[in-house]
Scaffold this motif. Structure first.
Motif, PDB file in Angstrom:
ATOM      1  N   GLU A  90       0.829  -1.209   0.000  1.00 40.77           N
ATOM      2  CA  GLU A  90       0.000   0.000   0.000  1.00 40.77           C
ATOM      3  C   GLU A  90       0.865   1.261   0.000  1.00 40.77           C
ATOM      4  OE1 GLU A  90      -0.398  -2.627   1.896  1.00 40.77           O
ATOM      5  OE2 GLU A  90      -2.520  -3.119   2.215  1.00 40.77           O
ATOM      6  N   THR A  91       1.970   1.211   0.752  1.00 40.63           N
ATOM      7  CA  THR A  91       2.874   2.356   0.819  1.00 40.63           C
ATOM      8  C   THR A  91       3.518   2.603  -0.537  1.00 40.63           C
ATOM      9  OG1 THR A  91       3.340   1.832   3.131  1.00 40.63           O
ATOM     10  CG2 THR A  91       4.859   3.327   2.018  1.00 40.63           C
ATOM     11  N   LEU A  92       3.953   1.546  -1.194  1.00 36.06           N
ATOM     12  CA  LEU A  92       4.563   1.697  -2.512  1.00 36.06           C
ATOM     13  C   LEU A  92       3.556   2.275  -3.501  1.00 36.06           C
ATOM     14  CD1 LEU A  92       6.874   1.299  -4.480  1.00 36.06           C
ATOM     15  CD2 LEU A  92       6.113  -1.060  -4.810  1.00 36.06           C
ATOM     16  N   ALA A  93       2.320   1.767  -3.485  1.00 41.28           N
ATOM     17  CA  ALA A  93       1.286   2.284  -4.389  1.00 41.28           C
ATOM     18  C   ALA A  93       1.039   3.769  -4.147  1.00 41.28           C
ATOM     19  CB  ALA A  93      -0.007   1.492  -4.204  1.00 41.28           C
ATOM     20  N   ASP A  94       1.036   4.172  -2.886  1.00 43.77           N
ATOM     21  CA  ASP A  94       0.807   5.573  -2.556  1.00 43.77           C
ATOM     22  C   ASP A  94       1.949   6.448  -3.036  1.00 43.77           C
ATOM     23  OD1 ASP A  94      -0.688   7.699  -0.936  1.00 43.77           O
ATOM     24  OD2 ASP A  94       1.320   7.773  -0.059  1.00 43.77           O
ATOM     25  N   ARG A  95       3.180   5.989  -2.861  1.00 44.94           N
ATOM     26  CA  ARG A  95       4.327   6.795  -3.285  1.00 44.94           C
ATOM     27  C   ARG A  95       4.350   6.964  -4.802  1.00 44.94           C
ATOM     28  NH1 ARG A  95       8.762   4.278   0.978  1.00 44.94           N
ATOM     29  NH2 ARG A  95       8.003   5.463   2.780  1.00 44.94           N
TER      30      ARG A  95
ATOM     31  N   VAL B 202      -0.919 -11.058  -5.352  1.00 47.27           N
ATOM     32  CA  VAL B 202      -1.588 -10.343  -4.275  1.00 47.27           C
ATOM     33  C   VAL B 202      -1.216  -8.870  -4.400  1.00 47.27           C
ATOM     34  CG1 VAL B 202      -1.572 -12.319  -2.715  1.00 47.27           C
ATOM     35  CG2 VAL B 202       0.311 -10.685  -2.625  1.00 47.27           C
ATOM     36  N   GLY B 203      -2.157  -7.988  -4.053  1.00 47.12           N
ATOM     37  CA  GLY B 203      -1.843  -6.576  -4.207  1.00 47.12           C
ATOM     38  C   GLY B 203      -2.931  -5.682  -3.668  1.00 47.12           C
ATOM     39  N   VAL B 204      -2.885  -4.412  -4.092  1.00 44.57           N
ATOM     40  CA  VAL B 204      -3.813  -3.406  -3.608  1.00 44.57           C
ATOM     41  C   VAL B 204      -4.216  -2.505  -4.765  1.00 44.57           C
ATOM     42  CG1 VAL B 204      -1.940  -1.812  -2.960  1.00 44.57           C
ATOM     43  CG2 VAL B 204      -4.177  -1.604  -1.861  1.00 44.57           C
ATOM     44  N   ARG B 205      -5.483  -2.073  -4.747  1.00 47.48           N
ATOM     45  CA  ARG B 205      -5.988  -1.095  -5.707  1.00 47.48           C
ATOM     46  C   ARG B 205      -6.330   0.192  -4.961  1.00 47.48           C
ATOM     47  NH1 ARG B 205      -8.820  -5.657  -8.327  1.00 47.48           N
ATOM     48  NH2 ARG B 205      -8.109  -5.853 -10.490  1.00 47.48           N
ATOM     49  N   LEU B 206      -5.895   1.313  -5.496  1.00 44.89           N
ATOM     50  CA  LEU B 206      -6.180   2.617  -4.903  1.00 44.89           C
ATOM     51  C   LEU B 206      -6.683   3.560  -5.987  1.00 44.89           C
ATOM     52  CD1 LEU B 206      -2.963   3.090  -2.707  1.00 44.89           C
ATOM     53  CD2 LEU B 206      -5.199   2.288  -1.929  1.00 44.89           C
TER      54      LEU B 206
ATOM     55  N   TRP C 275      -3.160  -0.283  -9.507  1.00 51.22           N
ATOM     56  CA  TRP C 275      -3.168  -1.634  -8.955  1.00 51.22           C
ATOM     57  C   TRP C 275      -1.723  -2.104  -8.903  1.00 51.22           C
ATOM     58  CZ3 TRP C 275      -5.145  -6.648 -11.814  1.00 51.22           C
ATOM     59  CH2 TRP C 275      -5.116  -7.731 -10.916  1.00 51.22           C
ATOM     60  N   VAL C 276      -1.202  -2.284  -7.688  1.00 53.70           N
ATOM     61  CA  VAL C 276       0.166  -2.761  -7.483  1.00 53.70           C
ATOM     62  C   VAL C 276       0.080  -4.146  -6.857  1.00 53.70           C
ATOM     63  CG1 VAL C 276       2.404  -2.313  -6.416  1.00 53.70           C
ATOM     64  CG2 VAL C 276       0.953  -0.393  -7.122  1.00 53.70           C
ATOM     65  N   ARG C 277       0.837  -5.085  -7.397  1.00 55.37           N
ATOM     66  CA  ARG C 277       0.739  -6.454  -6.886  1.00 55.37           C
ATOM     67  C   ARG C 277       2.077  -7.187  -6.987  1.00 55.37           C
ATOM     68  NH1 ARG C 277      -1.349  -5.983 -11.938  1.00 55.37           N
ATOM     69  NH2 ARG C 277      -1.139  -7.686 -13.442  1.00 55.37           N
ATOM     70  N   LYS C 278       2.223  -8.154  -6.114  1.00 59.39           N
ATOM     71  CA  LYS C 278       3.364  -9.058  -6.152  1.00 59.39           C
ATOM     72  C   LYS C 278       3.024 -10.213  -7.083  1.00 59.39           C
ATOM     73  CE  LYS C 278       4.702  -8.012  -1.386  1.00 59.39           C
ATOM     74  NZ  LYS C 278       5.032  -8.577  -0.052  1.00 59.39           N
ATOM     75  N   ALA C 279       3.856 -10.400  -8.100  1.00 61.86           N
ATOM     76  CA  ALA C 279       3.575 -11.438  -9.087  1.00 61.86           C
ATOM     77  C   ALA C 279       3.802 -12.841  -8.527  1.00 61.86           C
ATOM     78  CB  ALA C 279       4.446 -11.221 -10.330  1.00 61.86           C
ATOM     79  N   LYS C 280       4.764 -12.970  -7.605  1.00 58.71           N
ATOM     80  CA  LYS C 280       5.065 -14.273  -7.004  1.00 58.71           C
ATOM     81  C   LYS C 280       5.169 -14.109  -5.494  1.00 58.71           C
ATOM     82  CE  LYS C 280       7.544 -15.941 -11.097  1.00 58.71           C
ATOM     83  NZ  LYS C 280       8.845 -16.459 -11.628  1.00 58.71           N
TER      84      LYS C 280
ATOM     85  N   SER D 214      -3.254  18.239  -3.060  1.00 60.40           N
ATOM     86  CA  SER D 214      -2.640  18.956  -1.946  1.00 60.40           C
ATOM     87  C   SER D 214      -2.560  18.069  -0.716  1.00 60.40           C
ATOM     88  CB  SER D 214      -3.427  20.229  -1.618  1.00 60.40           C
ATOM     89  OG  SER D 214      -4.754  19.928  -1.258  1.00 60.40           O
ATOM     90  N   GLN D 215      -3.571  17.188  -0.523  1.00 57.71           N
ATOM     91  CA  GLN D 215      -3.524  16.263   0.607  1.00 57.71           C
ATOM     92  C   GLN D 215      -2.408  15.249   0.415  1.00 57.71           C
ATOM     93  OE1 GLN D 215      -7.358  14.463   1.125  1.00 57.71           O
ATOM     94  NE2 GLN D 215      -8.435  16.396   0.922  1.00 57.71           N
ATOM     95  N   ILE D 216      -2.236  14.779  -0.818  1.00 58.43           N
ATOM     96  CA  ILE D 216      -1.197  13.804  -1.102  1.00 58.43           C
ATOM     97  C   ILE D 216       0.173  14.405  -0.870  1.00 58.43           C
ATOM     98  CG2 ILE D 216      -0.139  12.446  -2.956  1.00 58.43           C
ATOM     99  CD1 ILE D 216      -3.010  12.190  -4.094  1.00 58.43           C
ATOM    100  N   VAL D 217       0.353  15.659  -1.264  1.00 57.21           N
ATOM    101  CA  VAL D 217       1.620  16.335  -1.017  1.00 57.21           C
ATOM    102  C   VAL D 217       1.903  16.393   0.477  1.00 57.21           C
ATOM    103  CG1 VAL D 217       2.803  18.552  -1.198  1.00 57.21           C
ATOM    104  CG2 VAL D 217       1.544  17.665  -3.155  1.00 57.21           C
ATOM    105  N   GLU D 218       0.858  16.663   1.287  1.00 54.33           N
ATOM    106  CA  GLU D 218       1.044  16.752   2.726  1.00 54.33           C
ATOM    107  C   GLU D 218       1.481  15.427   3.328  1.00 54.33           C
ATOM    108  OE1 GLU D 218       0.957  19.106   4.931  1.00 54.33           O
ATOM    109  OE2 GLU D 218       0.583  20.666   3.444  1.00 54.33           O
ATOM    110  N   MET D 219       1.134  14.308   2.692  1.00 52.88           N
ATOM    111  CA  MET D 219       1.432  13.005   3.260  1.00 52.88           C
ATOM    112  C   MET D 219       2.929  12.699   3.249  1.00 52.88           C
ATOM    113  SD  MET D 219      -1.706  10.941   1.533  1.00 52.88           S
ATOM    114  CE  MET D 219      -1.099   9.318   1.899  1.00 52.88           C
TER     115      MET D 219
END
Length: 308
Positions: A74-79, A111-115, A96-101, A123-128
């Motif tokens: 989730e952190t990688l997808a956000d960055r 397995v992965g995450v969709r955001l 959608w970021v996922r681990k292939a293996k 502006s909120q994302i910049v603040e993060m």
């Protein structure tokens, strides 16, 4: 008219896992993107410059994915999302970021995450994570004499906002309209009327780089940007006794992280000193330096110099 662009299966070897053991070895990661942007100009002109370049987006994803080390996917997808929204005119982004293996015995697929992010969230994302100024700037900002400061290739303006809080009149220059809009909004929210945006493409003509003025600024900032032809204009824009604060990637970062992808966007060793010939060097260093946005310390050159 809006268009939806899709990039499927951006692949790279990344370091993502809850345990240090899992992060220690690269593993195959995949990223799918779907994003919307205005398409009217692109349709009318049939020009790549009027839309978003798939190649640039995918290269940027790979740059980030290879250089970051995260416990959570989730952190990688956000960055990745923060950077794409800051650097490209994307209205809505689905990632959608996922681990292939994945290292899971009973999971045969990924397995992965969709955001999902929207431009209004920028502006909120910049603040993060991206709003904190460089510690290098914080340390040496007091060297800049009172007056106007130019933040060259300012992006969404973390450094422009910081100096405005210190009382400087700041001009944030960038070619990205969306980034400048985010800077303007952030300045309004922080009640900083001393921040102005300047939309300008510095790289239109390398033979005749645009003027930035003569003796206009008490200070010039450049972070994570290198365009050698503009350097003479940059120095002319400084007032006598004005301060240049410059930090960007050196060639070691390309070799270690493959970022920037093209090594001509990296400084050679001591090259920044050569570009600043004729200035009084107050501080210079090369090496790995912490970055408030990421976790993998990049290799950069840092310069503080005074115009004589």
């Amino acid at each position: 008219m809006d268009q939806g662009l899709i990039i499927e299966g951006i692949s790279f070897q990344g370091h993502c896992g809850v345990t240090p053991e899992e992060r220690s070895s690269p593993q195959p990661l995949l990223v799918d993107l779907e994003f919307s942007c205005s398409s009217e100009d692109a349709i009318q002109t049939d020009m790549l410059a009027k839309t978003i370049d798939y190649a640039q987006v995918s290269d940027r994803v790979v740059d980030i994915g290879r250089s970051e080390e995260c416990a959570l996917i989730e952190t990688l997808a956000d960055r990745i999302s923060r950077v794409l929204l800051a650097e490209f005119p994307i209205d809505t982004l689905r990632i959608w970021v996922r681990k292939a293996k994945p290292p899971l015995t009973h999971v045969l697929g990924s397995v992965g995450v969709r955001l999902t992010y929207r431009r209004s969230q920028l502006s909120q994302i910049v603040e993060m994570g991206g709003s904190r100024p460089s510690s290098f700037l914080v340390k040496y900002a007091s060297q800049i004499p009172p007056g106007r400061v130019l933040d060259l290739a300012c992006g969404t303006g973390r450094h422009a906002l910081y100096l405005a809080k210190q009382g400087y009149e700041v001009v944030g220059l960038d070619r990205n309209t969306e980034a400048l809009a985010a800077l303007s909004k952030a300045a309004q929210e922080r009640h900083l009327p001393n921040v102005k945006g300047w939309e300008l493409d510095l790289e239109v003509d390398s033979e005749n780089p645009p003027s930035l003025g003569n003796n206009e600024f008490s200070g010039v900032l450049v972070f994570n940007y290198l365009y050698r032809p503009i350097f003479s204009s940059l120095l002319k824009a400084l007032k006598p006794k004005g301060i240049l604060i410059y930090e960007t990637f050196i060639i070691d970062n390309h070799h270690q992280y493959q970022h920037p992808r093209r090594k001509e966007f990296c400084l050679e060793h001591n090259e920044l000193l050569q570009l600043a010939t004729g200035m009084r060097v107050l501080h210079y260093e090369e090496g790995q330096h912490p970055d408030p946005i990421g976790t993998s310390p990049p290799y950069t050159a840092r310069l503080v110099a005074q115009k004589v």
